[in-house]
Design a protein around this motif. Structure first.
Motif, short mmCIF file in Angstrom:
data_model
loop_
_atom_site.label_atom_id
_atom_site.label_comp_id
_atom_site.label_asym_id
_atom_site.label_seq_id
_atom_site.Cartn_x
_atom_site.Cartn_y
_atom_site.Cartn_z
N VAL A 1 -10.50 -1.80 -52.14
CA VAL A 1 -10.95 -0.49 -51.83
C VAL A 1 -10.26 -0.13 -50.40
N LEU A 2 -10.01 1.25 -50.17
CA LEU A 2 -9.67 1.63 -48.94
C LEU A 2 -11.31 2.19 -48.36
N VAL A 3 -11.64 1.77 -47.27
CA VAL A 3 -12.95 2.39 -46.90
C VAL A 3 -12.72 2.63 -45.33
N ARG A 4 -13.65 3.70 -45.10
CA ARG A 4 -13.68 3.97 -43.66
C ARG A 4 -14.43 2.98 -42.96
N TRP A 5 -14.10 2.47 -41.72
CA TRP A 5 -14.82 1.26 -41.20
C TRP A 5 -14.54 1.77 -39.79
N LYS A 6 -15.50 1.93 -38.75
CA LYS A 6 -15.64 1.56 -37.33
C LYS A 6 -14.63 2.52 -36.86
N GLY A 7 -14.13 3.94 -37.38
CA GLY A 7 -13.49 4.64 -36.79
C GLY A 7 -12.03 4.62 -37.34
N ARG B 1 -21.33 2.02 -46.31
CA ARG B 1 -21.87 3.27 -47.23
C ARG B 1 -20.99 3.50 -48.17
N ARG B 2 -21.51 3.53 -49.51
CA ARG B 2 -20.76 3.99 -50.51
C ARG B 2 -19.65 5.09 -50.33
N GLN B 3 -20.31 6.13 -49.72
CA GLN B 3 -19.65 7.40 -49.37
C GLN B 3 -18.40 7.18 -48.49
N ASP B 4 -18.35 6.08 -48.01
CA ASP B 4 -16.98 5.73 -47.07
C ASP B 4 -15.89 5.06 -47.73
N VAL B 5 -16.29 4.87 -49.17
CA VAL B 5 -15.11 4.23 -49.75
C VAL B 5 -14.09 5.50 -50.37
N VAL B 6 -12.95 5.62 -50.04
CA VAL B 6 -12.20 6.73 -50.45
C VAL B 6 -11.27 6.35 -51.53
N ALA B 7 -10.84 5.14 -51.71
CA ALA B 7 -9.83 4.92 -52.72
C ALA B 7 -10.29 3.43 -53.32
N ARG B 8 -9.59 3.43 -54.54
CA ARG B 8 -9.51 1.88 -55.30
C ARG B 8 -8.15 1.75 -55.38
#
Length: 101
Positions: free
Chosen positions: A52-58, A87-94
Motif C-alpha cells: 500500500v501507499l500510506v501517509r507516514w510521518k509527513g 491508521r487505516r484512514q492513512d492508507v491511500v492506495a494499493r
C-alpha cells in the motif's frame, strides 16, 4: 513530496497511477525503479500481504501490510523491518500491478 504529490492528486480523483518507486526496501517484491500501478482503495478492505501507499510521518511510503486490525495496519518493508502501526484512514492506495522489468 515530488512524485507523490501528483500520484495523490490522481488517486483522490479515483484514478489509477503508475509510478517508479526508488529504493531497496521492497526488494524481492518490487525492485528499485520498477513500474507499479496504484489504485484507490477503501482502507477497510486492506489486509495483511497487501502493498500500500500510506501517509507516514509527513510523507508517504510504499510498504507491505504485515498485520491488519479494526482501525490500524502494521506496515514494514519486504526485508523484515517493521515501521509501526498506521491508521487505516492513512492508507491511500494499493498496488494493483507490478510491471515486468
Amino acid at each position: 513530496m515530488g512524485w507523490a504529490t501528483e500520484a495523490l492528486r490522481a488517486l483522490a480523483r479515483g484514478e489509477q497511477v503508475t509510478i517508479r518507486p526508488r529504493g531497496g526496501s521492497m526488494r524481492g517484491r518490487i525492485e528499485d525503479g520498477q513500474r507499479v500501478t496504484l489504485g484507490p482503495v477503501d482502507p477497510a478492505t486492506v489486509q495483511a500481504g497487501d502493498v500500500v501507499l500510506v501517509r507516514w510521518k509527513g510523507g508517504v511510503l510504499l510498504h507491505l501490510v504485515k498485520e491488519a486490525t479494526g482501525d490500524r495496519v502494521l506496515i514494514g518493508n519486504n526485508l523484515g523491518r517493521v515501521n509501526g502501526w498506521a491508521r487505516r484512514q492513512d492508507v491511500v492506495a494499493r498496488v494493483v500491478q507490478v510491471h515486468p522489468r
